[in-house]
Design a protein around this motif. Structure first.
Motif, PDB file in Angstrom:
ATOM      1  N   SER A   1       0.846  -1.190   0.000  1.00 31.72           N
ATOM      2  CA  SER A   1       0.000   0.000   0.000  1.00 31.72           C
ATOM      3  C   SER A   1       0.880   1.238   0.000  1.00 31.72           C
ATOM      4  O   SER A   1       2.097   1.162   0.235  1.00 31.72           O
ATOM      5  N   LEU A   2       0.268   2.394  -0.216  1.00 32.50           N
ATOM      6  CA  LEU A   2       1.022   3.650  -0.187  1.00 32.50           C
ATOM      7  C   LEU A   2       1.558   3.914   1.213  1.00 32.50           C
ATOM      8  O   LEU A   2       2.644   4.480   1.366  1.00 32.50           O
ATOM      9  N   GLU A   3       0.824   3.501   2.228  1.00 35.08           N
ATOM     10  CA  GLU A   3       1.313   3.661   3.599  1.00 35.08           C
ATOM     11  C   GLU A   3       2.598   2.860   3.817  1.00 35.08           C
ATOM     12  O   GLU A   3       3.523   3.318   4.493  1.00 35.08           O
ATOM     13  N   GLN A   4       2.661   1.669   3.215  1.00 38.08           N
ATOM     14  CA  GLN A   4       3.848   0.827   3.366  1.00 38.08           C
ATOM     15  C   GLN A   4       5.004   1.298   2.492  1.00 38.08           C
ATOM     16  O   GLN A   4       6.168   1.092   2.837  1.00 38.08           O
ATOM     17  N   HIS A   5       4.690   1.922   1.371  1.00 30.82           N
ATOM     18  CA  HIS A   5       5.734   2.333   0.421  1.00 30.82           C
ATOM     19  C   HIS A   5       5.434   3.736  -0.113  1.00 30.82           C
ATOM     20  O   HIS A   5       5.076   3.928  -1.273  1.00 30.82           O
ATOM     21  N   PRO A   6       5.564   4.764   0.715  1.00 30.67           N
ATOM     22  CA  PRO A   6       5.205   6.126   0.305  1.00 30.67           C
ATOM     23  C   PRO A   6       6.067   6.695  -0.808  1.00 30.67           C
ATOM     24  O   PRO A   6       5.626   7.575  -1.553  1.00 30.67           O
ATOM     25  N   ALA A   7       7.302   6.197  -0.965  1.00 28.71           N
ATOM     26  CA  ALA A   7       8.176   6.720  -2.020  1.00 28.71           C
ATOM     27  C   ALA A   7       7.673   6.377  -3.412  1.00 28.71           C
ATOM     28  O   ALA A   7       8.092   6.993  -4.399  1.00 28.71           O
ATOM     29  N   ALA A   8       6.747   5.424  -3.522  1.00 24.84           N
ATOM     30  CA  ALA A   8       6.179   5.094  -4.828  1.00 24.84           C
ATOM     31  C   ALA A   8       5.486   6.289  -5.451  1.00 24.84           C
ATOM     32  O   ALA A   8       5.404   6.405  -6.679  1.00 24.84           O
ATOM     33  N   SER A   9       5.003   7.212  -4.624  1.00 26.43           N
ATOM     34  CA  SER A   9       4.281   8.380  -5.131  1.00 26.43           C
ATOM     35  C   SER A   9       5.145   9.269  -6.004  1.00 26.43           C
ATOM     36  O   SER A   9       4.632  10.153  -6.698  1.00 26.43           O
ATOM     37  N   GLY A  10       6.453   9.050  -5.998  1.00 25.39           N
ATOM     38  CA  GLY A  10       7.339   9.800  -6.874  1.00 25.39           C
ATOM     39  C   GLY A  10       7.303   9.337  -8.313  1.00 25.39           C
ATOM     40  O   GLY A  10       7.778  10.025  -9.213  1.00 25.39           O
ATOM     41  N   ASN A  11       6.730   8.147  -8.571  1.00 26.96           N
ATOM     42  CA  ASN A  11       6.596   7.647  -9.943  1.00 26.96           C
ATOM     43  C   ASN A  11       5.195   7.991 -10.423  1.00 26.96           C
ATOM     44  O   ASN A  11       4.228   7.321 -10.091  1.00 26.96           O
ATOM     45  N   ILE A  12       5.077   9.065 -11.202  1.00 26.00           N
ATOM     46  CA  ILE A  12       3.763   9.582 -11.574  1.00 26.00           C
ATOM     47  C   ILE A  12       3.418   9.364 -13.048  1.00 26.00           C
ATOM     48  O   ILE A  12       2.303   9.655 -13.459  1.00 26.00           O
ATOM     49  N   VAL A  13       4.326   8.838 -13.854  1.00 25.15           N
ATOM     50  CA  VAL A  13       4.075   8.781 -15.290  1.00 25.15           C
ATOM     51  C   VAL A  13       3.189   7.588 -15.647  1.00 25.15           C
ATOM     52  O   VAL A  13       3.364   6.482 -15.143  1.00 25.15           O
ATOM     53  N   ALA A  14       2.231   7.820 -16.535  1.00 27.52           N
ATOM     54  CA  ALA A  14       1.253   6.786 -16.896  1.00 27.52           C
ATOM     55  C   ALA A  14       1.911   5.598 -17.569  1.00 27.52           C
ATOM     56  O   ALA A  14       1.503   4.450 -17.367  1.00 27.52           O
ATOM     57  N   TRP A  15       2.937   5.852 -18.387  1.00 24.70           N
ATOM     58  CA  TRP A  15       3.510   4.794 -19.209  1.00 24.70           C
ATOM     59  C   TRP A  15       4.506   3.900 -18.452  1.00 24.70           C
ATOM     60  O   TRP A  15       5.097   3.010 -19.049  1.00 24.70           O
ATOM     61  N   SER A  16       4.654   4.107 -17.165  1.00 22.01           N
ATOM     62  CA  SER A  16       5.486   3.201 -16.359  1.00 22.01           C
ATOM     63  C   SER A  16       4.645   2.139 -15.666  1.00 22.01           C
ATOM     64  O   SER A  16       5.180   1.341 -14.903  1.00 22.01           O
ATOM     65  N   LYS A  17       3.330   2.113 -15.931  1.00 29.44           N
ATOM     66  CA  LYS A  17       2.407   1.268 -15.178  1.00 29.44           C
ATOM     67  C   LYS A  17       1.584   0.375 -16.096  1.00 29.44           C
ATOM     68  O   LYS A  17       1.276   0.735 -17.236  1.00 29.44           O
ATOM     69  N   LEU A  18       1.198  -0.775 -15.555  1.00 31.48           N
ATOM     70  CA  LEU A  18       0.176  -1.623 -16.159  1.00 31.48           C
ATOM     71  C   LEU A  18      -0.879  -1.857 -15.096  1.00 31.48           C
ATOM     72  O   LEU A  18      -0.552  -2.190 -13.950  1.00 31.48           O
ATOM     73  N   SER A  19      -2.155  -1.656 -15.462  1.00 32.52           N
ATOM     74  CA  SER A  19      -3.239  -1.671 -14.485  1.00 32.52           C
ATOM     75  C   SER A  19      -4.318  -2.661 -14.886  1.00 32.52           C
ATOM     76  O   SER A  19      -4.476  -3.005 -16.068  1.00 32.52           O
ATOM     77  N   ARG A  20      -5.097  -3.057 -13.898  1.00 35.19           N
ATOM     78  CA  ARG A  20      -6.327  -3.794 -14.190  1.00 35.19           C
ATOM     79  C   ARG A  20      -7.351  -2.815 -14.762  1.00 35.19           C
ATOM     80  O   ARG A  20      -7.620  -1.764 -14.165  1.00 35.19           O
ATOM     81  N   THR A  21      -7.906  -3.162 -15.882  1.00 32.53           N
ATOM     82  CA  THR A  21      -8.895  -2.284 -16.512  1.00 32.53           C
ATOM     83  C   THR A  21     -10.083  -2.062 -15.586  1.00 32.53           C
ATOM     84  O   THR A  21     -10.640  -0.952 -15.524  1.00 32.53           O
ATOM     85  N   ASP A  22     -10.478  -3.068 -14.830  1.00 36.99           N
ATOM     86  CA  ASP A  22     -11.595  -2.930 -13.898  1.00 36.99           C
ATOM     87  C   ASP A  22     -11.317  -1.884 -12.820  1.00 36.99           C
ATOM     88  O   ASP A  22     -12.256  -1.250 -12.306  1.00 36.99           O
ATOM     89  N   PHE A  23     -10.052  -1.703 -12.460  1.00 37.36           N
ATOM     90  CA  PHE A  23      -9.692  -0.681 -11.476  1.00 37.36           C
ATOM     91  C   PHE A  23     -10.018   0.706 -12.015  1.00 37.36           C
ATOM     92  O   PHE A  23     -10.556   1.560 -11.304  1.00 37.36           O
ATOM     93  N   TRP A  24      -9.704   0.943 -13.280  1.00 41.33           N
ATOM     94  CA  TRP A  24     -10.031   2.229 -13.918  1.00 41.33           C
ATOM     95  C   TRP A  24     -11.538   2.450 -13.931  1.00 41.33           C
ATOM     96  O   TRP A  24     -12.028   3.536 -13.630  1.00 41.33           O
ATOM     97  N   ARG A  25     -12.266   1.412 -14.273  1.00 35.62           N
ATOM     98  CA  ARG A  25     -13.718   1.567 -14.402  1.00 35.62           C
ATOM     99  C   ARG A  25     -14.410   1.697 -13.051  1.00 35.62           C
ATOM    100  O   ARG A  25     -15.353   2.478 -12.897  1.00 35.62           O
ATOM    101  N   GLU A  26     -13.950   0.942 -12.087  1.00 32.25           N
ATOM    102  CA  GLU A  26     -14.563   1.002 -10.760  1.00 32.25           C
ATOM    103  C   GLU A  26     -14.492   2.402 -10.176  1.00 32.25           C
ATOM    104  O   GLU A  26     -15.439   2.872  -9.522  1.00 32.25           O
TER     105      GLU A  26
END
Length: 298
Positions: A154-179
């Motif tokens: 989670s972000l609480e466990q790994h707050p430094a992840a918030s420094g990676n903000i670019v869309a093209w560095s990620k792969l997501s579940r499509t359902d997450f976007w829709r939900e």
């Protein structure tokens, strides 16, 4: 359809000089189950033909076109509306995806069950002599966000992840976007900032991998938006996006991530802007930067 099938959304505006390399990097993917939506954002150059030819030659490509330029956020949203696969990824049409990127990202997400996975990236810089580009090293803030590999954090466990903000560095579940009805802001620059922080704060869990997944091009012609921060209007959009991203984190109670963002912005973003402000002919540039710095945490 494979449970790890990916749709890659590829927006482009007047990127004919680079688009074929981006498309070739998709064709070279080791992951066997991908399709791509190529979104031309009202280009006036040969981008239109390159995208149309890709669709004609390979059924994995789908080409859509905006009649006039609407911006990167709108182009990505047009692609999102057409996704029918379990996973969603992004690649800007002037960048390059590493051959094993989709395999590493999809395999991780398939194993973990997380909402999304974040990979590392490097700058693709123009050679001092000649027309070529050379990929650099992974920068420290990217390493802090993605190394070592983590699954189900989670972000609480790994707050430094918030420094990676670019869309093209990620792969997501499509359902997450829709939900969560996730969409990119339209009509403004730096549309990744706020959306990324929404993703981190909404995800029950996410993953990171240290593998470089994308080479992010620094154009020789200075045409990318990140190379126009000397313009007052561009600076204002940039600072507003940074501030809104921090506000999302603060509203979610992600205090550690707020501190991490503040520290990173002061270390990474502010120094080159402060150097520009010292000699900028428009005093509005310095005023905007000073106002932002005054409210920045840390």
């Amino acid at each position: 359809m494979s449970s790890t099938a990916v749709t890659v959304i590829v927006p482009g505006f007047d990127v004919a000089e680079y688009a074929e390399e981006a498309l070739d990097s998709l064709r070279a993917q080791s992951h066997p189950h991908w399709t791509a939506v190529l979104v031309d954002d009202g280009s006036t150059d040969d981008t239109i033909r390159l995208f149309a030819d890709a669709e004609a030659d390979d059924p994995r490509f789908r080409f859509v076109r905006h009649d006039e330029q609407r911006g990167l956020g709108a182009a990505r949203n047009s692609g999102l509306a057409l996704v029918e696969t379990p996973y969603t990824a992004f690649l800007d049409a002037d960048d390059v995806m590493r051959p094993d990127a989709l395999s590493r990202l999809a395999d991780t997400l398939d194993r973990s069950g997380s909402a999304f996975v974040v990979g590392a990236y490097v700058r693709l810089r123009p050679d001092a002599e000649g027309p070529g580009y050379t990929a650099g090293d992974v920068q420290p803030w990217v390493t802090a966000a993605t190394d070592p590999a983590r699954e189900g954090v989670s972000l609480e466990q790994h707050p430094a992840a918030s420094g990676n903000i670019v869309a093209w560095s990620k792969l997501s579940r499509t359902d997450f976007w829709r939900e969560h009805d996730l969409r990119f802001p339209e009509g403004r620059y730096y549309e990744d900032q706020v959306l990324a922080q929404r993703m981190y704060t909404l995800a029950p869990a996410f993953d990171t991998i240290p593998d470089v997944v994308v080479e992010w091009r620094q154009r020789r012609d200075g045409g990318s938006i990140t190379q126009r921060l000397g313009e007052v209007d561009v600076l204002r959009d940039y600072l507003e996006a940074l501030g809104e991203g921090i506000a999302v984190l603060r509203a979610a109670g992600a205090d550690a991530a707020v501190r991490e963002r503040g520290k990173l912005i002061r270390t990474l973003d502010l120094p080159p802007l402060e150097r520009l402000a010292e000699t900028h002919p428009d005093p509005a540039y310095r005023i905007a930067l000073e106002s932002f710095t005054a409210m920045l945490p840390g």
